[in-house]
Design a protein around this motif. Structure first.
Motif: not given
Length: 684
Positions: A517-522, A533-538, A576-583, A620-623
């Protein structure tokens, strides 16, 4: 025992089957067979058999007198006409003149005289049905009848209970010899309405389907009434600990103990099915339960389900749980040694070449808690539990009116190691993950669902965990193989624990974790708020740690190793750029996987990661694809296939990587890249 015959239902079945070209005799044979097969106190999981004598036409139009008898593999509760293959009577009756007929030749004789050569093998008791003159013959393993025949003085007791209405046949292994003796017993007194087979069961017969069925229910009721009226006081109860451990506390220990060690850290694992009720507890709390379990099975047919009988272990003390694994393993080792001695002793009596079956118990009785059925699949484990309930009922009845004295293990051996049964077992090849349980987080998403489906196709039972319980259940149904869906917020430690507890409750443990499971924030990292950032780490780190902790907790109790698999994403290696919260949390998860490999490798627990990129999914949705491709100034197709191979990578490709890692028994601390080729994301 209630008589379930219903004139309207019988007439409707005859009418419905007549439209399909099935004659009335066979339709009524199906009807009463289902009535018998639907009652577990009579017939259980492929046991029992029925027949009728009628006429049938072969492929060239010739008409024959035939015996329609239950075919191998058919369950009486749901039988269809094709489950009662027609065999030419003339050849069967002619066989009676023979002095001997091997099991293999008997099967060949029956198959060579089938009206339809594509039919299943007729029952091993086909000749017994044929040698009796009645049109309809029924056979069950009634628990009430077993209570009477599983006695040292069974012949005298049968006479006392049934008078002269039923003939008595001493125990003989099913096949040609039994058929001849049973026919001789009937012919010595043709007035009998059935036959009691010592240590085995009951046959009844009649001129029509209802008469044979009515007689079966009548004589079973006679047996039930005798047991009820002549029961002696129950045996003394064993002393139990002041505080009992829970089934979930001991299930992984037990499941690990009954796994078959194949050497060098390899195991053939079992699934465990826990079963309890007031009736089960009342019986297994007996002070003599270990002795009763050691005496054997209530009818020899059960040997193919629970071997030589159940294993009984002491009640688990919650305050001494740390010592209980050793207690379980000691009892399993004793059971296995006894089974090996049973095999070696009886195998040495002739020159037949046999391969010993695994020596592990298939039914474990735990005073105070209940019982565990064990099997290589959940279906087999549940069958073992079902058999256990009927074993309890038969033994309870036998002990109530005397002393449970089943067939000796020496006599049991030829049936458990029957050559035809051995051939059937040899042809049943397990799949690579048979007996294993995989828990997948994010299991209803594209990658999770593809992984569940692939693992189930390779024999695993999947526990599909997702935030949406309805989607989890849908993914489990699509995966098949008795997989289950569990709704859980995996960022909540209590809900994560509950998901693993569900796996233990249903299957007995966990062998493989796919922490997916995972989700990305930009957003640019310097401008990202702490809450995001904390939400992404959780979700992208701590939930992986929580899942791994729960998996390791169970794996250590099982002591059969295990596999931790993490979806870490290419962002862990090539941000990738603007993907630090995920990466950033994904990078931490990558190193988490390596830490588990380092800390738990000595326990046989492997830990690997999959580094995937650009997979169409809930993340990685269509949007998002449109957004990322636009930001790079390429088309969506070019973006999705922007790799060295020029091919879009799918969820199925990621699932294949997880499966490879699960099966790679000598691989740990590995990172497998699934991205079509991206040099910037390749590991050094």
């Amino acid at each position: 025992m209630k008589n379930l015959w219903n004139d309207a239902d019988a007439e409707k079945m005859v009418a419905d089957y007549a439209k399909k070209g099935v004659d009335g005799d066979l339709a009524l044979r199906v009807y009463t067979t289902r009535l018998l097969g639907g009652e577990p106190r009579l017939v259980l999981h492929g046991g029992g058999n029925t027949s009728c004598k009628t006429r049938a036409t072969d492929l060239v139009g010739d008409e024959w007198d035939v015996l329609c008898v239950k075919g191998s593999g058919w369950d009486m509760a749901v039988i269809e006409p094709q489950g009662l293959p027609a065999v030419k009577m003339g050849a069967l009756l002619k066989a009676r003149a023979l002095t001997e007929l091997s099991d293999e030749d008997m099967v060949a004789l029956q198959r060579s005289n089938l009206i339809d050569p594509a039919s299943p093998n007729p029952s091993v008791e086909t000749l017994l049905h044929a040698f009796l003159p009645h049109k309809f013959v029924d056979h069950t393993h009634s628990t009430a009848i077993l209570a009477i025949v599983d006695q040292e003085d069974s012949k005298a007791l049968v006479k006392r209970v049934f008078g002269d209405r039923l003939g008595y046949v001493p125990y003989i292994k099913p096949g040609f010899d039994l058929a001849k003796v049973a026919a001789e017993v009937f012919e010595a007194d043709p007035s009998v309405e059935g036959l009691i087979l010592d240590k085995h069961g009951i046959f009844t017969f009649g001129d029509d389907a209802r008469q044979a069925y009515d007689r079966m229910i009548h004589y079973v009721n006679v047996a039930e009434e005798y047991v009820a009226k002549n029961g002696k006081p129950k045996a003394a109860k064993a002393a139990l600990p002041a505080k009992l451990a829970r089934p979930s506390d001991i299930a992984p220990m037990l499941r690990g103990a009954v796994a078959v060690a194949r050497g060098e850290g390899r195991f053939d694992r079992m699934i465990s099915d826990f079963r309890t009720s007031d009736a089960i507890i009342d019986f297994i709390n007996s002070a003599k339960i270990a002795e009763l379990a050691g005496r054997g099975v209530s009818t020899p047919d059960l040997s193919i389900r629970i071997k030589t009988g159940p294993m009984a272990i002491p009640a688990p003390d919650a305050d001494k749980l740390g010592d209980y694994k050793a207690v379980i393993r000691s009892h399993v080792e004793t059971f296995a040694k006894d089974y090996q001695a049973y095999f070696e002793t009886n195998d040495a009596l002739d020159d037949v070449k046999r391969a010993m079956l695994d020596p592990m118990p298939r039914l474990t009785l735990v005073p105070g808690l209940g019982m565990f059925g064990h099997g290589r699949t959940l279906k087999d484990a549940k069958i073992a539990s079902d058999v256990g309930e009927m074993w309890i009922e038969a033994v309870r009845g036998a002990e109530a009116i005397g002393n449970f004295q089943p067939l000796s293990k020496a006599d049991l051996f030829p049936l458990e190691y029957w050559s035809l049964e051995q051939a059937k077992l040899a042809s049943n090849k397990p799949k690579p993950l048979t007996g294993q349980v995989v828990l997948i987080t994010g299991g209803a998403g594209a990658i999770g669902a593809a992984t569940a489906k692939l693992f189930a196709a390779n024999g695993a039972h999947a526990v599909i965990v997702d935030l949406d319980p309805a989607k989890a259940a849908e993914a489990a149904k699509a995966a098949g193989n008795n997989s289950i869906g569990v709704g859980a917020d995996i960022t909540d430690p209590a809900e994560m624990r509950a998901a693993f507890d569900k796996a233990v409750a249903v299957y007995g443990g966990v062998d493989i974790l796919v922490s997916n499971a995972g989700a990305a924030w930009e957003g640019r990292i310097g401008e990202l708020d702490d809450a995001t950032l904390r939400k992404s780490f959780e979700l992208n780190f701590f939930a992986h740690q929580s899942a791994a902790q729960n998996a390791v907790r169970i794996m250590l109790e099982q002591d059969t190793g295990g596999v931790l698999l993490f979806n870490t994403s290419k962002q862990a290696v090539n941000p990738g750029p603007k993907f630090g919260a995920y990466g950033i949390p994904k990078a931490a998860t990558l190193f988490l996987s390596r830490q588990y490999a380092l800390d738990y490798g000595a326990h046989g627990i492997r830990s690997n990661a999959v580094n995937a990129d650009r997979i169409r999914s809930g993340l990685l949705t269509d949007a998002m694809i449109a957004s990322r491709s636009g930001a790079r100034g390429v088309s969506e197709k070019e973006y999705m296939s922007g790799n060295l191979l020029g091919q879009e990578v799918t969820a199925d490709d990621v699932a294949q990587a997880f499966l490879h890692q699960a099966l790679a028994e000598r691989t740990t601390a590995d990172v497998t890249t699934v991205d079509g080729g991206n040099i910037a994301a390749a590991l050094r």
